[in-house]
Design an enzyme around this catalytic site. Structure first.
Site, short mmCIF file in Angstrom:
data_model
loop_
_atom_site.label_atom_id
_atom_site.label_comp_id
_atom_site.label_asym_id
_atom_site.label_seq_id
_atom_site.Cartn_x
_atom_site.Cartn_y
_atom_site.Cartn_z
N ASP A 85 4.02 -10.33 -3.61
CA ASP A 85 4.48 -9.61 -2.41
C ASP A 85 4.43 -10.60 -1.25
OD1 ASP A 85 2.93 -6.86 -0.46
OD2 ASP A 85 4.53 -8.29 0.01
N GLY A 90 0.81 -12.42 4.98
CA GLY A 90 0.17 -13.08 3.83
C GLY A 90 0.96 -12.82 2.57
N GLU A 200 11.83 -1.42 -0.21
CA GLU A 200 10.38 -1.50 0.03
C GLU A 200 9.81 -0.10 0.26
OE1 GLU A 200 9.52 -3.99 3.36
OE2 GLU A 200 7.34 -3.82 3.14
N GLY A 224 5.98 12.23 1.65
CA GLY A 224 6.68 11.09 2.24
C GLY A 224 5.69 9.99 2.60
N ILE A 225 6.24 8.77 2.86
CA ILE A 225 5.33 7.70 3.30
C ILE A 225 5.82 7.13 4.62
CG2 ILE A 225 4.60 7.02 0.98
CD1 ILE A 225 6.58 4.53 2.74
N LEU A 228 2.90 1.23 8.18
CA LEU A 228 2.90 0.35 9.37
C LEU A 228 2.43 -1.03 8.93
CD1 LEU A 228 3.20 -0.19 12.38
CD2 LEU A 228 0.99 0.93 12.76
N GLY A 229 3.38 -1.90 8.63
CA GLY A 229 3.05 -3.24 8.14
C GLY A 229 2.86 -4.19 9.30
N SER A 232 7.15 -4.79 9.99
CA SER A 232 8.10 -3.66 9.89
C SER A 232 7.37 -2.36 9.60
CB SER A 232 9.10 -3.93 8.75
OG SER A 232 8.39 -3.89 7.51
N1 LIG Z 1 -7.38 -3.73 11.07
C1 LIG Z 1 -7.11 -4.37 9.92
N2 LIG Z 1 -5.83 -4.72 9.67
C2 LIG Z 1 -5.59 -5.35 8.50
C3 LIG Z 1 -6.56 -5.63 7.54
N3 LIG Z 1 -5.97 -6.25 6.49
C4 LIG Z 1 -4.65 -6.35 6.80
N4 LIG Z 1 -4.45 -5.82 8.00
C5 LIG Z 1 -3.21 -5.67 8.74
O1 LIG Z 1 -2.52 -4.62 8.05
C6 LIG Z 1 -1.19 -5.00 7.91
C7 LIG Z 1 -1.04 -5.22 6.41
O2 LIG Z 1 0.08 -4.57 6.06
P1 LIG Z 1 0.97 -5.41 5.10
O3 LIG Z 1 2.11 -4.57 4.66
O4 LIG Z 1 0.13 -6.05 4.06
O5 LIG Z 1 1.51 -6.52 6.08
P2 LIG Z 1 2.51 -7.59 5.60
O6 LIG Z 1 2.96 -7.26 4.21
O7 LIG Z 1 1.91 -8.92 5.79
O8 LIG Z 1 3.67 -7.35 6.65
P3 LIG Z 1 5.12 -6.85 6.31
O9 LIG Z 1 5.89 -8.04 5.88
O10 LIG Z 1 5.61 -6.21 7.57
O11 LIG Z 1 4.98 -5.82 5.20
C8 LIG Z 1 -0.94 -6.27 8.69
O12 LIG Z 1 -0.56 -5.95 10.00
C9 LIG Z 1 -2.33 -6.91 8.70
O13 LIG Z 1 -2.56 -7.67 9.87
C10 LIG Z 1 -7.90 -5.23 7.85
O14 LIG Z 1 -8.82 -5.42 7.08
N5 LIG Z 1 -8.12 -4.60 9.06
CA LIG Z 2 3.88 -5.35 3.48
#
Ligand SMILES: Nc1nc2c(ncn2[C@@H]2O[C@H](COP(=O)(O)OP(=O)(O)OP(=O)(O)O)[C@@H](O)[C@H]2O)c(=O)[nH]1
Ligand SMILES: [Ca+2]
Length: 536
Positions: A85, A90, A200, A224-225, A228-229, A232
């Site tokens: 992913d 990350g 996604e 539904g989901i 908040l990434g 996006s």
């Molecule tokens: N508060 C907090 N936020 C976290 C932690 N671990 C991850 N996050 C945040 O939670 C979100 C993780 O969602 P993800 O979908 O994994 O983010 P992503 O995949 O890197 O981002 P997208 O490409 O938008 O999907 C990110 O904004 C991270 O900064 C945590 O332990 N505490």
């Molecule tokens: Ca993500």
């Protein structure tokens, strides 16, 4: 003379069957008095008994020496899958398996995450592939070597790469393909891609409803989901409204069809939104109510008072370096909330659909229950809210946090570094502006649940992608397999028991059919037994 009850020995040279004798009245049909069963010819019962005994022996041997003796490595019916992913903050690798015999998925074979994400290689894209090496070593420790060549590995990148120029995207992906080709797993170049936000969202919807046990059931019972990434926000749910084609997804599981609204709002992820907001604040784009104290400085209501801004150069930052030294922290929840709402409503006036709740993008009215995942979950957990907390609870917690002095907050949350601690004022205000002010979810609405897993299944869209991908395989092997994906009773054992019962019934009826129906009567005149065959 009384008939002695001495045993009467019958010299019956007519039949080797040993006869039972008993005190009898005249011509008695032994069978009419619940006679003891006459000893029939042993050979007529021996067959079904031998057959049944053999069968039971065979079945128990199977279970003792084959089935129960677990093989040292998984049976050939087990298939592995590895999925990378590529998120904005990350890259994480997931290892799954499923058994094509039992339709059973195993999701907790392990996952590993490495920061920063692939988008941080925009300046040196040819090195991006090297960031996968430790992740691949992790996966090789989870999949038995004998299975590597057969195990498909896929890289699915999301919003982080969607924000990067397409030419740079391709360079980053090519660097990853170079490493994946020689990983030892099964790989094809088009298995390393940037997936659409709509996909996604659908994958996240699948794993959520699989975990809730509603996948394959009534569409109106599904959940539904809203995810908040980092870069996006995904929104996916079953809608009864007519949907424009670009927002409409149709899923078929078993014999049920789901009409989904699915969209990913790029730039609305929490990390990117926070960077965009502070960049706008630092250039004076927002005329927040609190006037700037002196020329050239602006109040930042989303950072607690006493926090000192500096040039943000964190490698994970998606935007180029931004100079925030013109900002002065003025922690104020409602100010921060209205600044976040301005961001979310940007270009709403350009909406050309029936309804737009975020920017100028179409969205039908929300329908049914929702799981709010990723940052929704992390922030609600930080404030100690339970999964079904109301938005009003988050609002109060955010007001208190934003209004607190930065030095006190740092003392209270020593384990968190500044960047992590700072995000919670903005995050709480952003979530209220998103879910309540924009999507219209009321502050005491019970339909929303903050979660990152259900039971022991993590709500990772990658799992949903794996379920969908293996569905295609399982469907070929077991049409309408989905009806069993949720149950895990193994058909093998059940069918064996049924088979053995059926064989025993057949054996018994053959023996009944073959064994002549005999009747034995005692003839007083002749003083002897007469055995005769009963005609059926
Ligand atoms: N508060 C907090 N936020 C976290 C932690 N671990 C991850 N996050 C945040 O939670 C979100 C993780 O969602 P993800 O979908 O994994 O983010 P992503 O995949 O890197 O981002 P997208 O490409 O938008 O999907 C990110 O904004 C991270 O900064 C945590 O332990 N505490
Ligand atoms: Ca993500």
């Amino acid at each position: 003379m009384r008939r002695s009850h001495a045993r009467t020995r019958i010299n019956s040279n007519m039949d080797p069957i040993k006869l039972h004798t008993r005190p009898l009245t005249r011509s008695t049909n032994l069978f009419s008095r619940n006679p003891k069963p006459t000893k029939s010819n042993p050979s007529s019962f021996a067959i079904p008994i031998a057959l049944t005994a053999t069968l039971i022996t065979l079945i128990s041997c199977y279970y003792v020496f084959i089935h129960a003796a677990k093989p040292s490595f998984p049976p050939s019916s087990v298939k592995y899958g590895v999925l990378l992913d590529g998120g904005s903050t990350g890259t994480r690798i997931h290892v799954f398996s499923y058994d094509t015999e039992t339709n059973h998925f195993d999701f907790d074979l392990g996952s590993m995450r490495l920061n920063p994400g692939l988008s941080s290689y925009a300046v040196n894209p040819t090195n991006a592939g090297d960031s996968l090496k430790d992740l691949l070593d992790f996966a090789k420790r989870k999949v038995p070597p004998a299975f590597w060549a057969d195990t498909e590995i896929r890289l699915m990148a999301t919003a982080g790469l969607r924000l990067v120029d397409v030419v740079v995207q391709d360079k980053i992906l090519d660097s990853c393909r170079r490493v994946l080709r020689v990983s030892g797993f099964r790989f094809a170049d088009d298995w390393a891609t940037v997936i659409t936000g709509s996909d996604e969202g659908v994958y996240a919807w699948i794993v959520a409803n699989y975990a809730l046990g509603t996948l394959g059931g009534d569409p109106s019972e599904t959940t539904g989901i809203i995810e908040l990434g980092g870069a996006s926000v995904q929104v996916t749910f079953v809608s009864d409204e007519p949907l424009p084609r670009e927002f409409s997804r149709t899923l078929k599981f078993g014999n049920v069809t789901y009409n989904l609204y699915s969209h990913s709002f790029l730039h609305f992820g929490q990390n990117v939104a926070f960077e965009t907001l502070r960049e706008s604040l630092s250039s004076g784009d927002f005329n927040t109510a609190a006037e700037s104290l002196q020329k050239g400085t602006y109040i930042d209501p989303c950072s607690p008072k006493g926090y000192l801004h500096r040039v943000e150069s964190s490698p994970g930052s998606l935007a180029a370096k931004i100079d925030l030294s013109t900002l002065q922290a003025g922690g104020n929840f409602s100010e921060c909330r209205s600044a976040a709402l301005t961001l979310l409503q940007k270009e709403k006036e350009k909406c050309s659909y029936k309804s737009c709740y975020l920017g100028s993008t179409f969205m039908p009215k929300l329908q049914g229950k929702f799981l709010a995942t990723e940052n929704f979950f992390h922030t609600s957990k930080f404030f100690g809210l339970h999964q079904r907390a109301f938005l009003s609870h988050l609002l109060m917690a955010g007001e208190q946090f934003c209004g607190e002095d930065w030095s006190k907050l740092k003392k209270k949350h020593r384990s968190l570094d500044d960047e992590d601690l700072l995000r919670y004022c903005f995050s709480s205000a952003y979530i209220v502006a998103l879910l309540h002010d924009s999507l219209g979810i009321s502050l005491d609405d019970e339909r929303i649940r903050f979660a990152n897993q259900v039971e022991n299944i993590p709500l990772d869209w990658a799992l949903g992608a794996f379920i969908l991908q293996s569905t295609a395989v399982l469907d070929e092997l077991h049409p309408s397999w989905i009806s069993t994906i949720i149950s895990d009773d193994s058909p093998t054992l059940l069918s064996l028991i049924a088979l053995s019962i059926m064989l025993m019934v057949i054996a018994w009826s053959i023996s009944k059919w073959r064994k002549p129906q005999l009747k034995t009567i005692y003839d007083l005149e002749k003083g002897r037994y007469i055995i005769s065959r009963v005609n059926r």
